[in-house]
Scaffold this active site. Structure first.
Site, PDB file in Angstrom:
ATOM      1  N   ASP A 162      16.370  16.277  20.320  1.00  0.00           N
ATOM      2  CA  ASP A 162      17.185  15.265  20.943  1.00  0.00           C
ATOM      3  C   ASP A 162      16.795  13.894  20.653  1.00  0.00           C
ATOM      4  O   ASP A 162      15.699  13.329  20.301  1.00  0.00           O
ATOM      5  CB  ASP A 162      17.035  15.710  22.355  1.00  0.00           C
ATOM      6  CG  ASP A 162      18.405  15.149  23.116  1.00  0.00           C
ATOM      7  OD1 ASP A 162      19.256  14.477  22.441  1.00  0.00           O
ATOM      8  OD2 ASP A 162      18.929  15.551  24.204  1.00  0.00           O
TER       9      ASP A 162
HETATM   10  C1  NOJ Z   1      21.194  12.637  24.107  1.00  0.00           C
HETATM   11  C2  NOJ Z   1      21.946  14.236  24.582  1.00  0.00           C
HETATM   12  O1  NOJ Z   1      20.758  14.620  25.298  1.00  0.00           O
HETATM   13  C3  NOJ Z   1      22.318  15.087  23.413  1.00  0.00           C
HETATM   14  O2  NOJ Z   1      22.896  15.932  24.209  1.00  0.00           O
HETATM   15  C4  NOJ Z   1      23.138  14.010  22.497  1.00  0.00           C
HETATM   16  O3  NOJ Z   1      23.590  15.305  21.543  1.00  0.00           O
HETATM   17  C5  NOJ Z   1      22.414  13.335  21.801  1.00  0.00           C
HETATM   18  N1  NOJ Z   1      21.766  12.272  22.890  1.00  0.00           N
HETATM   19  C6  NOJ Z   1      23.037  12.496  20.661  1.00  0.00           C
HETATM   20  O4  NOJ Z   1      24.053  11.622  21.117  1.00  0.00           O
END
Ligand code: NOJ
Length: 759
Positions: free
Chosen positions: A296
């Site tokens: 993530d």
């Molecule tokens: C953080 C989020 O937790 C995740 O779900 C997302 O895909 C990413 N940022 C990218 O934006």
């Protein structure tokens, strides 16, 4: 002698040319070869730095969907891109922009490996369907699949070939703002929805221009953040992990999802990003997942704050060894992996495995054949906002609405001769219905409730705002100021309400009051909306409460006083039309809650599939020593699976028949009302005695049926080991003999039950 030397060197040269043309037949560019051969060939031509480059993902240059990384600036990103040190980019969108970065990767780097372009296409790209929690309330797998198909259609037309969806995290805590992005509290429903969404995004052929990669996230446990506070610690037992959290991820692998995203949270002491049990042992080895795992946003660097890595280099080492194949915005791999390999701390075979997975998926997308496959300006213009996409969004929006209460059949509204007062800032809002996670959708593009109702001409409609929901204009990255305290427009709203036959109050959360980073301790109506509701009730009791929200709310007062309550979530672009059609009865509501609505925030976490405990309710006993609250009931206000219709259904003739290892169940469902309607027939099981205790009820089957007034249908279910078994505390799936209870009905508060025995 000189002549001989010349002949020998000419022969050697000829040999080299010959062997080169031999290898060129074997090159990764040869479309006729199997993907694995092409991957191996390409890998054999890559330097260590180029391999690590494939494991590096950079954010684009304008949308930020997380904290800005410590070591990244645009100039460096471009430099790395030109060197072939970038495998993917996120938040680059639109054909023009995608083409520009793809061109660098393909035309300016040594090996010309195309980029995979990721984006959070969570519930649509520019045209939005309902937020995922709302979609899930439809229990309509076909419509959900269609909505993901439409999202893929639009996103792929804008150059994107990878969505970071579906989020398959189960959650039992409505304080967590990200419940809006998931399928609710149940692993069985969540697994079915995960599959539908993955099939919708990926289709059956990834190399088609209108399909994109899906990504099951966040692996794992993110939905169990303590007290619902986003990013908080997760500490859960093995039974919950294997029976509740993991099943939708396993279902995603079975559905063919090509990528996984790990998670910000630590799980029982180990950050998910550095968790080799999850990523290596379970996902890649036991489940045989052969796609790739992305971290993530910054979740590698965050292992330092977790207290698990001493610095970024250590984080890179832990993450790579644990099976995180691609680094999103930590800059950990691009800076440190090469040294770690040279120092022997990460084996080159670990890098090779990750890169093979990434390349394989790129080949599957057909990017090597045509890296600009998703870059067609004409298609971009024609597809985005097209009728097909808008129709699918409206269809699912109607199906996602849940009728929570309808006393004296106040709904549906009469179409003629009524004076209707519409009250609430959300009724006139064209942005909030788009919900959270809508980076590409433009503000003010949703149909408001007011517009939807005004499209019906037969009634006189008067609008008054009453009060704002939040202060200012909430957006995706700024902290929302929840508490509007301004009541100066109450009086005007009361005047309008007093003279009306029916008052439609549109209250709830702004679209950006749920979503990532939006946890709340008070999940009542934000600001002064509760007061507004009570004030309006004083002058007119004929109120239909239309709720817009991204999570279950506490609605005790409304349930006790307001005759009709319609849960309308955030329904996306076509929101107002969908709500108007349901209010006027042109669509008979059919949604069922995918999450329990608590009576009080203090009950959380709250879920229908709880354990009985050693001291369950002792009816009629006036003693204190049982599992309860002194000041509130244990049960939900509106339980999982609840949802009414403008007609009624009766369940009868439950028949159970055991055939070898299977249990066949038949139930008659009759529409005993006056209107055609849909019902979600739900089947629940309870394994009465087990080596690891089982919940009081677990959803193990459902079917969505439509019945004409007076019509009856027999619905059949077949229960196999898959439905009868569970995971023990070692994560092994077992079926134990003994007595099972079987429940059927239109909600988790089922109406008919029987039992059977497994020998
Ligand atoms: C953080 C989020 O937790 C995740 O779900 C997302 O895909 C990413 N940022 C990218 O934006």
């Amino acid at each position: 002698m000189k002549k001989l030397k010349k002949i020998i060197s000419l022969l050697t040269l000829a040999g080299m040319v010959f062997s080169c043309s031999q290898t060129s037949k074997l090159t990764y560019k040869d479309m006729g070869l199997p993907i694995n051969d092409r991957v191996n060939d390409l890998l054999s031509k890559m330097t260590l730095e180029e391999k690590i480059g494939q494991m590096n993902q950079y954010n684009g240059f304008w949308n930020v969907t997380g904290p800005t990384p410590i070591q990244g600036d645009a100039a460096k990103k471009y430099k790395d891109l030109r060197k072939g040190y970038v495998g993917s980019m996120l938040n680059v969108r639109g054909v023009k922009e995608v083409r520009a970065v793809q061109k660098i990767a393909v035309e300016e780097t040594r090996l010309g490996i195309p980029l995979v372009i990721g984006f959070d296409v969570i519930h649509g790209y520019e045209t939005l369907s309902p937020i995922p929690l709302a979609e899930s309330a439809s229990w309509d797998l076909e419509a959900i699949q269609k909505s993901s198909e439409m999202a893929a259609l639009e996103a792929s037309a804008a150059g994107i070939n990878w969505t970071f969806a579906p989020m398959v995290d189960v959650s039992r805590d409505a304080r967590w703002g990200r419940v809006m992005e998931g399928a609710g509290e149940d692993p069985y429903l969540g697994s079915k929805i995960a599959k539908a969404r993955i099939l919708g995004f990926q289709g059956t052929d990834l190399s088609k221009e209108n399909t994109i990669l899906a990504c099951a996230k966040h692996f794992a446990g993110y939905g169990f953040a303590e007290s619902g506070r986003d990013y908080n610690t997760v500490d859960i037992g093995t039974s919950t992990l294997h029976n509740i959290v993991l099943p939708p991820f396993k279902a995603s692998v079975d559905a063919g999802v090509r990528t996984f995203m790990n998670s910000f949270n630590e799980l029982n002491g180990i950050p998910a990003t550095g968790n080799s049990y999850l990523q290596r042992d379970l996902l890649k080895q036991e489940w045989k997942f052969d796609g790739f795992v992305i971290s993530d946003w910054g979740s590698m660097v965050e292992m330092i704050a977790h207290g698990h890595a001493k610095d970024l280099k250590h984080a890179a080492e832990i993450a790579a060894n644990a099976g995180s194949d691609m680094d999103m915005e930590s800059n950990a791999y691009v800076h440190h992996l090469a040294d770690l390999v040279k120092e022997g701390k990460v084996k080159e075979s670990v890098i090779d495995d990750a890169v093979k997975r990434i390349l394989k998926v790129k080949f599957e997308l057909g990017l090597f054949e045509d890296p600009y496959r998703y870059c067609d300006e004409k298609r971009e213009q024609n597809v985005i906002g097209s009728k097909e996409v808008l129709d699918a969004s409206l269809d699912l929006a109607k199906k996602s609405i849940v009728l929570l209460k309808n006393q004296n059949n106040l709904l549906p509204l009469k179409k003629q001769g009524q004076k209707i007062a519409i009250i609430g800032a959300l009724a006139n809002d064209k942005t909030s219905p788009l919900g959270s996670w809508r980076i590409a959708a433009k503000d003010s593009t949703a149909v408001s409730v007011l517009e939807g109702l005004n499209a019906y001409k037969g009634n006189s409609i008067v609008y008054a705002k009453g009060a704002d929901v939040a202060l200012g204009t909430p957006d995706f990255i700024t902290e929302v100021k929840i508490n509007n305290t301004d009541k100066s427009e109450f009086e005007e709203a009361k005047k309008v309400a007093k003279n009306a036959d029916v008052v439609v109050m549109v209250l709830g959360e702004h679209g950006f009051q749920s979503g990532e980073g939006r946890s709340r301790v008070d999940i009542g109506l934000p600001g002064v909306q509760q007061e507004l509701l009570e004030e309006i009730y004083k002058v007119n009791k004929n109120i239909v409460l239309v709720l817009n929200n991204g999570r279950p709310l506490t609605l005790g007062w409304a349930d006790a006083n307001i005759p009709s309550i319609l849960e309308c979530w955030q329904l996306g672009t076509q929101s107002g039309h969908a709500i108007a059609q349901v209010l006027y009865g042109d669509y008979n509501p059919s949604g069922k809650l995918p999450m329990s609505f608590p009576r009080h925030v203090g009950q959380l976490p709250l879920y229908y599939n709880y354990k009985n405990t050693g001291r369950p309710i002792l009816p009629g006993k006036d003693v204190v020593f049982w599992s309860h609250f002194q000041d509130e009931k244990n049960s939900a206000l509106y339980p999982f699976g609840h949802g009414l219709s403008y007609t009624q259904f009766e369940y009868e003739n439950l028949k159970v028949h055991q055939k070898e290892d299977e249990v066949h169940v038949k139930i008659g469902v009759k529409n005993i009302g006056k209107l055609k309607g849909k019902e979600v027939v739900q089947l629940y099981l309870r394994d009465l005695v087990a080596s690891v205790t089982r919940p009081v009820k677990e959803l193990k089957g459902f079917e969505l049926i439509e019945l004409e007034a007076g019509e009856e249908k027999i619905v059949e279910f077949v229960l196999t080991n898959k439905e009868l078994g569970f995971y023990d505390n070692k994560g092994k799936f077992i079926v134990e003999p003994g007595e099972f209870k079987l429940f059927l009905g239109g909600s988790s508060k089922t109406v008919i039950e029987t039992s059977f025995e497994i020998k």
